[in-house]
Design an enzyme around this catalytic site. Structure first.
Site, PDB file in Angstrom:
ATOM      1  N   HIS A   6      12.338   1.515  23.029  1.00 31.40           N
ATOM      2  CA  HIS A   6      13.248   0.453  22.620  1.00 31.40           C
ATOM      3  C   HIS A   6      12.511  -0.443  21.636  1.00 31.40           C
ATOM      4  CE1 HIS A   6      16.176  -2.785  22.902  1.00 31.40           C
ATOM      5  NE2 HIS A   6      16.986  -1.885  23.408  1.00 31.40           N
ATOM      6  N   HIS A  13      21.215   4.301  18.384  1.00 29.72           N
ATOM      7  CA  HIS A  13      21.734   3.069  19.014  1.00 29.72           C
ATOM      8  C   HIS A  13      22.621   3.508  20.180  1.00 29.72           C
ATOM      9  CE1 HIS A  13      22.938  -0.976  19.472  1.00 29.72           C
ATOM     10  NE2 HIS A  13      23.696  -1.165  18.401  1.00 29.72           N
ATOM     11  N   ASP A  35      20.296   3.709  28.225  1.00 27.85           N
ATOM     12  CA  ASP A  35      21.036   4.948  28.005  1.00 27.85           C
ATOM     13  C   ASP A  35      20.526   6.107  28.836  1.00 27.85           C
ATOM     14  OD1 ASP A  35      22.841   3.958  26.184  1.00 27.85           O
ATOM     15  OD2 ASP A  35      21.390   4.069  24.564  1.00 27.85           O
TER      16      ASP A  35
HETATM   17  N1  ACO Z   1      10.263   9.801  22.117  1.00 28.28           N
HETATM   18  C1  ACO Z   1       9.061  10.081  21.613  1.00 28.28           C
HETATM   19  N2  ACO Z   1       8.348   9.229  20.856  1.00 28.28           N
HETATM   20  C2  ACO Z   1       8.912   8.038  20.587  1.00 28.28           C
HETATM   21  C3  ACO Z   1      10.154   7.672  21.081  1.00 28.28           C
HETATM   22  C4  ACO Z   1      10.857   8.599  21.881  1.00 28.28           C
HETATM   23  N3  ACO Z   1      12.046   8.319  22.391  1.00 28.28           N
HETATM   24  N4  ACO Z   1      10.460   6.422  20.656  1.00 28.28           N
HETATM   25  C5  ACO Z   1       9.415   6.022  19.914  1.00 28.28           C
HETATM   26  N5  ACO Z   1       8.486   6.993  19.865  1.00 28.28           N
HETATM   27  C6  ACO Z   1       7.169   6.924  19.224  1.00 28.28           C
HETATM   28  C7  ACO Z   1       7.273   7.045  17.731  1.00 28.28           C
HETATM   29  O1  ACO Z   1       7.178   8.378  17.304  1.00 28.28           O
HETATM   30  C8  ACO Z   1       6.104   6.197  17.288  1.00 28.28           C
HETATM   31  O2  ACO Z   1       4.928   6.959  17.476  1.00 28.28           O
HETATM   32  P1  ACO Z   1       3.713   6.848  16.389  1.00 28.28           P
HETATM   33  O3  ACO Z   1       3.247   5.432  16.499  1.00 28.28           O
HETATM   34  O4  ACO Z   1       2.750   7.867  16.850  1.00 28.28           O
HETATM   35  O5  ACO Z   1       4.334   7.167  15.058  1.00 28.28           O
HETATM   36  C9  ACO Z   1       6.078   5.056  18.293  1.00 28.28           C
HETATM   37  O6  ACO Z   1       6.656   5.621  19.481  1.00 28.28           O
HETATM   38  C10 ACO Z   1       6.856   3.835  17.878  1.00 28.28           C
HETATM   39  O7  ACO Z   1       8.167   4.257  17.520  1.00 28.28           O
HETATM   40  P2  ACO Z   1       9.091   3.509  16.463  1.00 28.28           P
HETATM   41  O8  ACO Z   1      10.052   4.498  15.883  1.00 28.28           O
HETATM   42  O9  ACO Z   1       8.248   2.716  15.517  1.00 28.28           O
HETATM   43  O10 ACO Z   1       9.833   2.509  17.397  1.00 28.28           O
HETATM   44  P3  ACO Z   1      11.150   1.740  17.020  1.00 28.28           P
HETATM   45  O11 ACO Z   1      11.064   0.412  17.695  1.00 28.28           O
HETATM   46  O12 ACO Z   1      11.416   1.762  15.570  1.00 28.28           O
HETATM   47  O13 ACO Z   1      12.289   2.652  17.696  1.00 28.28           O
HETATM   48  C11 ACO Z   1      13.999   3.460  19.070  1.00 28.28           C
HETATM   49  C12 ACO Z   1      13.057   2.283  18.770  1.00 28.28           C
HETATM   50  C13 ACO Z   1      14.851   3.774  17.825  1.00 28.28           C
HETATM   51  C14 ACO Z   1      14.955   3.061  20.196  1.00 28.28           C
HETATM   52  C15 ACO Z   1      13.149   4.705  19.463  1.00 28.28           C
HETATM   53  O14 ACO Z   1      12.365   4.407  20.587  1.00 28.28           O
HETATM   54  C16 ACO Z   1      13.993   5.949  19.689  1.00 28.28           C
HETATM   55  O15 ACO Z   1      14.298   6.651  18.719  1.00 28.28           O
HETATM   56  N6  ACO Z   1      14.352   6.243  20.986  1.00 28.28           N
HETATM   57  C17 ACO Z   1      15.195   7.373  21.273  1.00 28.28           C
HETATM   58  C18 ACO Z   1      16.648   7.004  21.006  1.00 28.28           C
HETATM   59  C19 ACO Z   1      17.191   6.063  22.042  1.00 28.28           C
HETATM   60  O16 ACO Z   1      17.035   6.257  23.251  1.00 28.28           O
HETATM   61  N7  ACO Z   1      17.891   5.024  21.554  1.00 28.28           N
HETATM   62  C20 ACO Z   1      18.567   4.050  22.431  1.00 28.28           C
HETATM   63  C21 ACO Z   1      17.977   2.689  22.262  1.00 28.28           C
HETATM   64  S1  ACO Z   1      18.726   1.591  23.376  1.00 28.28           S
HETATM   65  C22 ACO Z   1      20.179   1.159  22.670  1.00 28.28           C
HETATM   66  O17 ACO Z   1      20.379   1.179  21.472  1.00 28.28           O
HETATM   67  C23 ACO Z   1      21.204   0.732  23.569  1.00 28.28           C
END
Ligand code: ACO
Length: 434
Positions: free
Chosen positions: A313, A274, A369
């Site tokens: 996201h 987050h 971010d």
């Molecule tokens: N890098 C690589 N792969 C990713 C990323 C990433 N940053 N984010 C998602 N994926 C992939 C997952 O591995 C998944 O792949 P799969 O379908 O092959 O298993 C797919 O994309 C979907 O990912 P989920 O985890 O289901 O997406 P979710 O909506 O749950 O997650 C999140 C959202 C937590 C923000 C995620 O994208 C992440 O971890 N990002 C990196 C951390 C980040 O930047 N967080 C800030 C968010 S903005 C904020 O809070 C202000």
């Protein structure tokens, strides 16, 4: 005739007609009341059908009039006003008022609001002593969580959450004091004297003063950096029902006071998935270190070794509109502070990721971010302070969500259901017989 959906239960052959209701936009806000499913039963003593939705992937926990996001189109609006207009024309304090009270303030409302907040920035000297007790290497976010919770012990009247006037007083105190606590946490962590708030500065200017003033007789924040920080605060002020806003609503739903509720929301924000992500973006860029290593790093992300921080996201499946504003702002800031090799690295990373099928097919775009960390770093904020800056800005959003929750007749103490998958009843076995 009202819209309905008919569900036929093939266990009993019975059909149920469930009303479909709508928010402002029928195409985004069509919903059925979850409790309608409870009517679907096999027998009279059956509890009724539940919906199973871990992480609230498809569950609206409230009706809200504060923030609208269209994740597919990359739209973000506070109280209907596009974030781009607010970033360009508003100030953080005006935006905080808008988020909290639903309309842009008149000049006299804004003057009074600004005056009230400016007059509440000092913290009790005992709070300062309380902060002295933290360990020398305490993370400022941990100090912020602990100290904001401790404010509750100074303002016991804040527990009267049913009185709107009383609530307003606590809201003003929180928006005013969180930056002071945040700056004190930073100064404490680097062993410098605390700098007390200055009433002549803007909200962002005062924060820069409390963070960075040394021995100058007259500290003057750089106007470009002051403006940039104010815009960063606007961009982070609210983001509807995310993890920390939900924490705020959940804790607040038990009628806990706003200080401990904001502390809980701040704790939720701290996690690297987050608000902790901007900190992780910088650590990632430093780890990559060299533009030549970007390709390799992307390969490892695609192999599932780790995630590309600042990408992806839950809601935005398009470019995060806040990231777009920040990308432009990064240039203004770096013109003042000097160029950052990390920005070049970030640009390379973004370019490669946006062309790569792994990211394109999963709709993974830079989020807020991705650029905020680079700007914060250029402005002189240490990495540990990044989530704290986010928390300062989001305080207004949390309080708006809290207030809306308290005024919403549909809301009660939050209590999700579970689907029990454990053992059926079994007997206790004495130690000697196990
Ligand atoms: N890098 C690589 N792969 C990713 C990323 C990433 N940053 N984010 C998602 N994926 C992939 C997952 O591995 C998944 O792949 P799969 O379908 O092959 O298993 C797919 O994309 C979907 O990912 P989920 O985890 O289901 O997406 P979710 O909506 O749950 O997650 C999140 C959202 C937590 C923000 C995620 O994208 C992440 O971890 N990002 C990196 C951390 C980040 O930047 N967080 C800030 C968010 S903005 C904020 O809070 C202000």
């Amino acid at each position: 005739m009202p819209d309905t959906i008919t569900i036929t239960d093939n266990r009993t052959g019975k059909s149920y007609e469930i009303p479909i209701e709508y928010g402002t936009y029928p195409e985004y806000g069509a919903y059925i009341a979850g409790t309608e499913l409870r009517k679907i039963k096999v027998s009279d003593d059956d509890f009724g059908l539940l919906s199973y939705d871990p992480a609230y992937m498809n569950t609206a926990s409230c009706k809200s009039a504060i923030t609208f996001i269209d994740g597919d189109k990359g739209i973000l609006r506070y109280r209907g006003i596009p974030i781009e207009q607010l970033a360009e024309q508003s100030t953080y304090l005006e935006t905080a008022f808008l988020i909290l009270y639903g309309h842009l303030p008149s000049q006299s409302e804004l003057d009074e609001w600004t005056h009230e907040i400016t007059m509440h920035t000092l913290i009790h000297e005992n709070m300062r002593k309380f902060m002295d007790g933290f360990h020398y290497d305490a993370h400022p976010m941990g100090m912020l969580v602990g100290t904001v919770a401790a404010l509750s012990t100074f303002y016991s009247e804040s527990r009267d959450i049913g009185d709107p006037e009383n609530r307003k007083r606590q809201i003003i105190r929180l928006i005013a004091k969180v930056p002071t606590i945040a700056a004190f946490a930073y100064r404490k962590s680097i062993g410098r004297h605390y700098v007390y708030p200055e009433n002549d500065f803007s909200y962002a200017g005062n924060f820069l003063n409390m963070m960075f003033r040394m021995t100058e007789r007259e500290y003057r924040p750089n106007p470009v950096l002051e403006k940039a920080l104010d815009v960063l605060f606007i961009l982070h002020a609210d983001h509807e029902q995310n993890c920390s806003a939900s924490a705020m609503r959940n804790v607040g739903s038990s009628h806990a006071d706003p200080y401990v509720s904001v502390a809980a929301a701040t704790a939720a924000l701290w996690g690297p998935l987050h608000g902790g992500a901007n900190e992780q973006v910088l650590r990632m860029l430093r780890e990559i270190g060299d533009r030549k290593k970007v390709g390799d790093y992307i390969k490892r992300v695609k192999a599932g070794e780790f995630r590309l921080m600042g990408f992806g996201h839950r809601v935005y499946k398009n470019y995060d509109p806040r990231a777009r504003i920040l990308k432009k702002m990064a240039d203004d800031v770096l013109e003042v502070t000097g160029k950052s090799p990390l920005l070049d690295l970030a640009m390379d990373l973004e370019k490669i990721a946006l062309e790569d099928d792994y990211f394109v097919s999963r709709k993974l775009y830079p989020n807020v971010d991705f650029y905020s960390g680079i700007i914060y770093q250029a402005m002189g904020f240490p990495i540990d302070m990044f989530p704290v800056l986010f928390g300062i800005a989001r305080t207004a959003g949390w309080l708006a969500q809290w207030q809306e929750m308290l005024e919403d007749k549909d809301q009660k103490i939050t209590r999700p259901r579970q689907v029990y998958i454990g053992e059926d009843e079994r007997q206790y076995v004495k130690m000697a017989r196990r």
